[in-house]
Write a protein that holds these residues in place. Structure first.
Motif, short mmCIF file in Angstrom:
data_model
loop_
_atom_site.label_atom_id
_atom_site.label_comp_id
_atom_site.label_asym_id
_atom_site.label_seq_id
_atom_site.Cartn_x
_atom_site.Cartn_y
_atom_site.Cartn_z
N LEU A 6 0.87 -1.17 0.00
CA LEU A 6 0.00 0.00 0.00
C LEU A 6 0.91 1.22 0.00
CD1 LEU A 6 -2.78 1.43 0.45
CD2 LEU A 6 -2.29 1.24 2.90
N TYR A 7 0.65 2.16 -0.91
CA TYR A 7 1.45 3.37 -0.98
C TYR A 7 0.60 4.58 -0.62
CZ TYR A 7 4.87 0.56 -3.38
OH TYR A 7 5.78 -0.41 -3.68
N CYS A 8 1.14 5.42 0.24
CA CYS A 8 0.54 6.70 0.59
C CYS A 8 1.56 7.76 0.21
CB CYS A 8 0.22 6.78 2.08
SG CYS A 8 -0.88 5.48 2.65
N VAL A 67 5.11 6.67 1.56
CA VAL A 67 5.17 5.61 2.56
C VAL A 67 4.73 4.31 1.89
CG1 VAL A 67 4.22 4.78 4.76
CG2 VAL A 67 4.64 7.24 4.42
N GLU A 68 5.51 3.27 2.11
CA GLU A 68 5.18 1.95 1.61
C GLU A 68 4.87 1.04 2.79
OE1 GLU A 68 7.24 -1.04 -1.46
OE2 GLU A 68 8.39 -0.68 0.35
N VAL A 69 3.71 0.40 2.75
CA VAL A 69 3.32 -0.56 3.78
C VAL A 69 3.21 -1.92 3.11
CG1 VAL A 69 1.57 -1.21 5.48
CG2 VAL A 69 2.01 1.22 5.00
N ARG A 70 3.98 -2.89 3.62
CA ARG A 70 3.91 -4.26 3.10
C ARG A 70 3.13 -5.11 4.07
NH1 ARG A 70 10.23 -5.24 1.57
NH2 ARG A 70 10.52 -3.20 0.63
N PHE A 71 2.24 -5.92 3.54
CA PHE A 71 1.48 -6.83 4.41
C PHE A 71 1.22 -8.14 3.69
CE2 PHE A 71 -1.32 -3.95 2.21
CZ PHE A 71 -2.34 -4.72 1.75
#
Length: 71
Positions: A6-8, A67-71
């Motif tokens: 997910l990128y913000c 911001v990169e969120v990896r899940f």
């Protein structure tokens, strides 16, 4: 293990203009992230390099936040 991301980002990322005044844009951002492939781990430094190449060596006019969120 395959992860999802997910990128913000702030508006400064897509509004970075080249010397001719053309913005980086959402489509270029999506194309760039897609082109890196699933295994590329250093996406944020690569994106900053791409933005700098698009903008030139002068200072950015706005904040650049991603911001990169990896899940």
């Amino acid at each position: 293990v395959d992860s999802h991301r997910l990128y913000c980002y702030s508006d400064g990322v897509i509004e970075v203009c080249n010397p001719q005044g053309h913005p980086f844009g959402l489509h270029r951002l999506l194309d760039f992230l897609t082109s890196l492939g699933r295994q590329h781990q250093d996406r944020l430094p690569a994106l900053l390099d791409c933005l700098t190449e698009h903008h030139g060596e002068r200072r950015f006019d706005d904040d650049i936040t991603l911001v990169e969120v990896r899940f």
